[in-house]
Design an enzyme around this catalytic site. Structure first.
Site, PDB file in Angstrom:
ATOM      1  N   ASP A  34       0.958  -1.125   0.167  1.00  0.00           N
ATOM      2  CA  ASP A  34      -0.194   0.512  -0.006  1.00  0.00           C
ATOM      3  C   ASP A  34       1.558   1.341   0.312  1.00  0.00           C
ATOM      4  OD1 ASP A  34      -1.625  -1.145   0.566  1.00  0.00           O
ATOM      5  OD2 ASP A  34      -2.612  -0.846   1.937  1.00  0.00           O
ATOM      6  N   GLU A  36       3.889   1.536  -1.342  1.00  0.00           N
ATOM      7  CA  GLU A  36       4.368   2.153  -3.099  1.00  0.00           C
ATOM      8  C   GLU A  36       3.907   2.299  -3.471  1.00  0.00           C
ATOM      9  OE1 GLU A  36       7.622  -1.399  -3.287  1.00  0.00           O
ATOM     10  OE2 GLU A  36       5.714  -1.905  -2.926  1.00  0.00           O
ATOM     11  N   LEU A  83      -9.959   7.857   0.623  1.00  0.00           N
ATOM     12  CA  LEU A  83      -9.279   8.466   1.541  1.00  0.00           C
ATOM     13  C   LEU A  83      -7.835   9.098   1.033  1.00  0.00           C
ATOM     14  CD1 LEU A  83     -10.502   6.641   4.689  1.00  0.00           C
ATOM     15  CD2 LEU A  83     -11.412   9.066   3.616  1.00  0.00           C
ATOM     16  N   GLU A 113     -12.026   6.909  14.214  1.00  0.00           N
ATOM     17  CA  GLU A 113     -12.092   5.623  14.599  1.00  0.00           C
ATOM     18  C   GLU A 113     -11.333   4.488  13.845  1.00  0.00           C
ATOM     19  OE1 GLU A 113     -15.534   6.714  12.725  1.00  0.00           O
ATOM     20  OE2 GLU A 113     -15.581   5.169  10.695  1.00  0.00           O
ATOM     21  N   LYS A 115      -9.698   2.147  10.986  1.00  0.00           N
ATOM     22  CA  LYS A 115      -9.740   1.773   9.398  1.00  0.00           C
ATOM     23  C   LYS A 115      -9.460   0.324   9.380  1.00  0.00           C
ATOM     24  CE  LYS A 115      -8.405   3.132   5.150  1.00  0.00           C
ATOM     25  NZ  LYS A 115      -8.230   2.378   4.255  1.00  0.00           N
ATOM     26  N   ASP A 117      -9.701  -3.556   7.210  1.00  0.00           N
ATOM     27  CA  ASP A 117      -8.730  -3.341   6.173  1.00  0.00           C
ATOM     28  C   ASP A 117      -9.879  -4.773   5.088  1.00  0.00           C
ATOM     29  OD1 ASP A 117      -7.423  -3.329   3.887  1.00  0.00           O
ATOM     30  OD2 ASP A 117      -5.399  -4.513   5.625  1.00  0.00           O
ATOM     31  N   ARG A 136     -18.148  -1.083  -4.228  1.00  0.00           N
ATOM     32  CA  ARG A 136     -17.356  -0.016  -4.583  1.00  0.00           C
ATOM     33  C   ARG A 136     -17.249   0.047  -5.674  1.00  0.00           C
ATOM     34  NH1 ARG A 136     -12.622   3.349  -2.439  1.00  0.00           N
ATOM     35  NH2 ARG A 136     -11.023   2.031  -3.457  1.00  0.00           N
ATOM     36  N   TYR A 222     -18.372  -4.242   9.682  1.00  0.00           N
ATOM     37  CA  TYR A 222     -18.698  -2.991  10.806  1.00  0.00           C
ATOM     38  C   TYR A 222     -19.768  -2.108   9.371  1.00  0.00           C
ATOM     39  CZ  TYR A 222     -16.563  -4.403  14.354  1.00  0.00           C
ATOM     40  OH  TYR A 222     -15.876  -5.053  15.747  1.00  0.00           O
ATOM     41  N   LYS A 288     -12.324  12.119  11.136  1.00  0.00           N
ATOM     42  CA  LYS A 288     -12.719  12.481  10.224  1.00  0.00           C
ATOM     43  C   LYS A 288     -13.400  14.138  11.422  1.00  0.00           C
ATOM     44  CE  LYS A 288     -14.984   8.753   8.521  1.00  0.00           C
ATOM     45  NZ  LYS A 288     -16.307   7.462   8.772  1.00  0.00           N
ATOM     46  N   LYS A 312      -2.286   6.206   7.545  1.00  0.00           N
ATOM     47  CA  LYS A 312      -1.596   4.309   7.853  1.00  0.00           C
ATOM     48  C   LYS A 312      -0.923   3.598   9.329  1.00  0.00           C
ATOM     49  CE  LYS A 312      -3.709   2.486   4.486  1.00  0.00           C
ATOM     50  NZ  LYS A 312      -3.534   2.116   2.759  1.00  0.00           N
ATOM     51  N   CYS A 406      11.817 -35.700  -7.811  1.00  0.00           N
ATOM     52  CA  CYS A 406      11.662 -35.934  -6.353  1.00  0.00           C
ATOM     53  C   CYS A 406      13.201 -35.240  -5.871  1.00  0.00           C
ATOM     54  CB  CYS A 406      10.825 -36.344  -5.599  1.00  0.00           C
ATOM     55  SG  CYS A 406      10.384 -36.278  -3.804  1.00  0.00           S
ATOM     56  N   CYS A 409      12.945 -38.642  -3.373  1.00  0.00           N
ATOM     57  CA  CYS A 409      12.518 -40.345  -3.512  1.00  0.00           C
ATOM     58  C   CYS A 409      13.103 -40.575  -5.940  1.00  0.00           C
ATOM     59  CB  CYS A 409      11.171 -40.983  -3.109  1.00  0.00           C
ATOM     60  SG  CYS A 409      10.203 -40.241  -4.372  1.00  0.00           S
ATOM     61  N   CYS A 424       4.717 -35.509  -6.315  1.00  0.00           N
ATOM     62  CA  CYS A 424       5.472 -36.492  -6.608  1.00  0.00           C
ATOM     63  C   CYS A 424       4.639 -37.335  -5.890  1.00  0.00           C
ATOM     64  CB  CYS A 424       6.170 -36.532  -5.351  1.00  0.00           C
ATOM     65  SG  CYS A 424       7.017 -38.022  -5.182  1.00  0.00           S
ATOM     66  N   CYS A 429       7.397 -42.248  -0.750  1.00  0.00           N
ATOM     67  CA  CYS A 429       8.156 -41.757  -0.727  1.00  0.00           C
ATOM     68  C   CYS A 429       8.097 -40.776   0.880  1.00  0.00           C
ATOM     69  CB  CYS A 429       8.088 -40.094  -1.698  1.00  0.00           C
ATOM     70  SG  CYS A 429       9.522 -38.884  -1.204  1.00  0.00           S
TER      71      CYS A 429
HETATM   72  S1  IVH Z   1     -15.122   6.461   5.895  1.00  0.00           S
HETATM   73  C1  IVH Z   1     -15.443   9.239   1.488  1.00  0.00           C
HETATM   74  N1  IVH Z   1     -14.024   4.471   7.281  1.00  0.00           N
HETATM   75  O1  IVH Z   1     -11.254   2.604   3.446  1.00  0.00           O
HETATM   76  C2  IVH Z   1     -14.378   8.206   1.908  1.00  0.00           C
HETATM   77  N2  IVH Z   1     -13.746   4.274   5.559  1.00  0.00           N
HETATM   78  O2  IVH Z   1      -9.100   4.688   1.828  1.00  0.00           O
HETATM   79  C3  IVH Z   1     -15.646   7.496   3.737  1.00  0.00           C
HETATM   80  N3  IVH Z   1     -12.236   2.433   5.418  1.00  0.00           N
HETATM   81  O3  IVH Z   1     -13.702   3.403   0.845  1.00  0.00           O
HETATM   82  C4  IVH Z   1     -14.806   6.852   4.049  1.00  0.00           C
HETATM   83  N4  IVH Z   1     -12.670   1.625   7.593  1.00  0.00           N
HETATM   84  O4  IVH Z   1     -13.800   1.095   2.647  1.00  0.00           O
HETATM   85  C5  IVH Z   1     -13.934   4.994   6.252  1.00  0.00           C
HETATM   86  N5  IVH Z   1     -13.504   3.177   9.301  1.00  0.00           N
HETATM   87  C6  IVH Z   1     -13.625   3.580   8.594  1.00  0.00           C
HETATM   88  C7  IVH Z   1     -13.104   2.982   7.679  1.00  0.00           C
HETATM   89  C8  IVH Z   1     -13.174   3.193   5.819  1.00  0.00           C
HETATM   90  C9  IVH Z   1     -12.345   1.521   5.895  1.00  0.00           C
HETATM   91  C10 IVH Z   1     -12.144   1.882   3.864  1.00  0.00           C
HETATM   92  C11 IVH Z   1     -13.153   2.736   2.999  1.00  0.00           C
HETATM   93  C12 IVH Z   1     -13.518   3.468   1.882  1.00  0.00           C
HETATM   94  C13 IVH Z   1     -11.384   2.810   2.245  1.00  0.00           C
HETATM   95  C14 IVH Z   1     -10.916   4.338   1.306  1.00  0.00           C
END
Ligand code: IVH
Length: 665
Positions: A34, A36, A83, A113, A115, A117, A136, A222, A288, A312, A406, A409, A424, A429
């Site tokens: 991510d 890079e 984001l 909050e 993030k 994955d 999305r 979530y 936010k 991040k 192999c 064997c 194999c 074996c």
């Molecule tokens: S808010 C306008 N809150 O991260 C964008 N996104 O890199 C509002 N994601 O597409 C996104 N956890 O899929 C928000 N607590 C969180 C999140 C979150 C994961 C993801 C989301 C978004 C991506 C953006």
């Protein structure tokens, strides 16, 4: 840099980013980290600005991948944007300065909050009913995957209590680390390529065509955003999260409101420590602006809001050197290349080896001995080689080549059509023989304590056993001379072997080590056939009728029992006194898999116990009281208070006829 050079570099970066996007979103097989990716995107953005090279189709203007072709496409009423990312305190302070620059003296606060994955999801509820669920996609149009999302237990089909006329919910589908590891084990058992990380396995699972398959994947959800039509909405983010919670949508516990960026940073540092203890992966924190009016004022860039930013966490990555590529022979003869690494610390443990999965994977990443590589823990559990740091270095050895024979064997290796692994096929074996016995004794199989790899190694080397059936004729005096095996432990081991004779049929079937027969399939075979003899006498058609058995598995089970040696070994196990009989359960389908029912009132034709039995036979469960975890209320005449409670909680209420329709073919 002159303009020609800038143009060239821009083309190069666009190409890299587009390939990375495709690999990430469409193939679920990322090839760069991510970080890079973000760095490339940032460089591109700077060059485009400096040399006026912007175009409308540049990846700096778009998010994510193309919607796939196999699901209907839906347009998002509001774009699902990305984001912007920050990686350190300074960049986060810059973000705060930009916000302050626009909002001036007005008092605003930040919500923070985790993030998650996974994969971004949009849900639409009309009059409280889930009517649409989508990915999305490219941010403007995504895939309509409603059918798949409906199988996820965290996603309510109906909202609780008073629901607004229209509620648009955004959130993230994800997979817990533990569940991800188990899913990958299962995939390897089935001869499928394991997923690179929980995020890819979630995205891949959501795009499957058969919702029943999706239902079997451990996907969680979530929610993190809500917008409402038809009535006033809460005007801060925190209140939206509270409302989501009230409506019955899962909201993560880790959220807070901060009055300034310094308090935000404090929380970030706290969570950075805490994240390792969480059952799911989080790659950062989303900050936010909490108040909606300020969000409007701050607005958006082409691909992200100006009112939010992701901080991040440092990725769980390390750099080390590949000292050698060794080959491992598995229980079923699969040859797995393994990177022998210069030991390196990663997320709290020392990494010495990492699976390279198969030959194709090595070529794709062009990994060679002596290379410096980036390693990462997938699901923070299994180490993976991500990429080579200096692929252009001098004096690199030739690309890796799988040997023709192999390594253990010397039997010629084979590769079956449609598979990536070399195998194999010699049943004698030595490492395969050993692994088969280790598997037989393992915790989920016959659970023979004290029979680990080291002991099996010696038993095989000393010629005391050739198959696991030989275990049952071992004598204590044969064990005593083995290394680190006193009289007492020899006696214990003999007792443990003796005790394993009472393990139930499904474990015996699993322990046999039939290719593609994992725990679930073994359980289903035991429940459907009820004895080893019934399984041995069944054919391909009989097997394929079993719930979790597909053609590949059916073929493999049938082939296993056609081999004389295997039949002989089974007879030896019978003589030893293993459990060859079990309880046969009639199962009709898995249509109600995991669904919880509550019964109330008198049904027209079914008694209570008949209804419960039917529910169970189709994979569901009956419980006694209605709660928000109840999936259906099955109601007849003169229902009790359960009816009102279910109505209040928005739980679907079925008549006997509707119930019968649900389980009908
Ligand atoms: S808010 C306008 N809150 O991260 C964008 N996104 O890199 C509002 N994601 O597409 C996104 N956890 O899929 C928000 N607590 C969180 C999140 C979150 C994961 C993801 C989301 C978004 C991506 C953006």
């Amino acid at each position: 840099m002159n303009i020609t050079e800038a143009r060239e570099r821009v083309m190069e970066l666009r190409d890299l980013i587009e390939r990375a996007n495709r690999a990430y979103y469409e193939e679920a097989q990322p090839f760069i980290s991510d970080k890079e990716f973000d760095e490339a995107l940032k460089e591109l953005e700077e060059l485009e600005n400096e040399y006026a090279l912007q175009t409308s189709d540049s990846p700096t203007r778009r998010v994510g991948g193309k919607p796939s072709e196999s699901f209907p496409t839906v347009e998002h009423p509001e774009a699902m944007l990305s984001l912007d990312n920050t990686y350190n305190e300074e960049e986060l302070q810059d973000f705060d300065r930009r916000v302050r620059g626009i909002l001036g003296e007005q008092t605003y606060s930040y919500s923070v909050e985790l993030k998650f994955d996974g994969a971004a999801i949009r849900l639409r509820y009309e009059q409280g009913e889930l009517v649409l669920g989508a990915t999305r996609g490219d941010g403007y149009r995504g895939d309509d995957i409603t059918r798949n999302l409906k199988t996820i237990k965290d996603i309510p089909l109906r909202l609780n209590g008073h629901a607004p006329p229209v509620a648009e919910v955004r959130g993230e589908a994800y997979m817990e680390k533990e569940a991800f590891v188990r899913l990958n084990e299962f995939r390897e058992e089935q001869g499928l390529t394991p997923f690179a990380n929980p995020r890819n396995s979630t995205a891949g699972s959501l795009k499957m065509q058969d919702p029943r398959e999706v239902a079997r994947r451990p996907i969680r959800f979530y929610s993190f955003d809500l917008s409402i039509e038809g009535e006033p909405a809460p005007d801060t983010h925190m209140e939206k999260l509270q409302m989501l919670n009230r409506l019955g949508l899962p909201v993560c516990d880790y959220h807070a409101v901060c009055k300034d960026i310094d308090s935000v940073l404090k929380i970030i540092y706290e969570w950075d420590d805490l994240r390792h203890t969480l059952p799911y992966e989080t790659d950062g924190v989303v900050v936010k602006v909490n108040e909606d009016i300020f969000r409007t004022e701050l607005g958006y860039t082409a691909k992200a809001p100006r009112w939010a930013i992701a901080y991040k966490f440092e990725a769980e990555q390390a750099t080390t050197v590949i000292e050698d590529i060794s080959l491992q022979v598995g229980r079923l003869g699969t040859i797995t290349p393994v990177a022998e690494l210069k030991p390196v610390q990663l997320a709290g443990s020392t990494i010495r080896r990492a699976s390279l999965h198969n030959e194709d994977e090595i070529h794709r990443k062009d990994i060679r001995p002596g290379d410096t590589v980036v390693v990462e823990k997938a699901g923070e559990i299994i180490p993976q080689v991500i990429n080579v740091v200096n692929p252009d270095r001098d004096g690199r050895p030739e690309p890796f080549k799988m040997p023709a024979n192999c390594p253990a064997c010397n039997e010629k290796l084979v590769k079956f059509e449609g598979e990536v692994a070399w195998r194999c096929m010699n049943p004698e074996c030595p490492p395969q023989v050993k692994e088969r016995i280790v598997h037989f004794a393992s915790r989920d199989a016959m659970d023979i304590e004290g029979l680990g790899e080291a002991v099996v190694d010696q038993l095989v080397a000393e010629g005391l056993i050739q198959t696991f059936a030989d275990l049952y004729s071992l004598k204590p005096e044969q064990l005593v001379p083995l290394e680190r095996m006193g009289k007492k432990s020899a006696q214990n081991l003999i007792e443990a072997i003796e005790m394993s004779k009472s393990q139930p049929l499904d474990r015996v079937l699993y322990a046999l080590g039939i290719r593609f027969v994992g725990r679930t399939v073994a359980r289903d075979l035991a429940a459907n056939f009820g004895s080893v003899d019934e399984v041995m006498n069944a054919n391909f058609e009989d097997f394929i009728a079993v719930d979790s058995v597909g053609p590949k598995i059916a073929e493999s089970v049938a082939a296993f029992f056609e081999i004389d040696k295997n039949r002989e070994m089974v007879e030896q196990l019978r003589e030893a006194g293993l459990q060859f009989e079990g309880e046969k359960k009639e199962s009709f389908s898995s249509k109600l898999e995991g669904k919880k029912f509550v019964l109330t009132g008198t049904l027209p034709t079914l008694s209570r116990s008949e209804a419960s039995e039917l529910i169970e036979k189709h994979g569901g469960k009956t419980t006694t009281s209605v709660s928000k975890n109840t999936d259906y209320l099955l109601a007849g005449d003169s229902p009790g208070s359960k009816y009102e409670k279910a109505e209040k909680l928005g739980i679907p209420i079925l008549s006997e006829k509707e119930f019968r329709d649900l389980i009908k073919d």
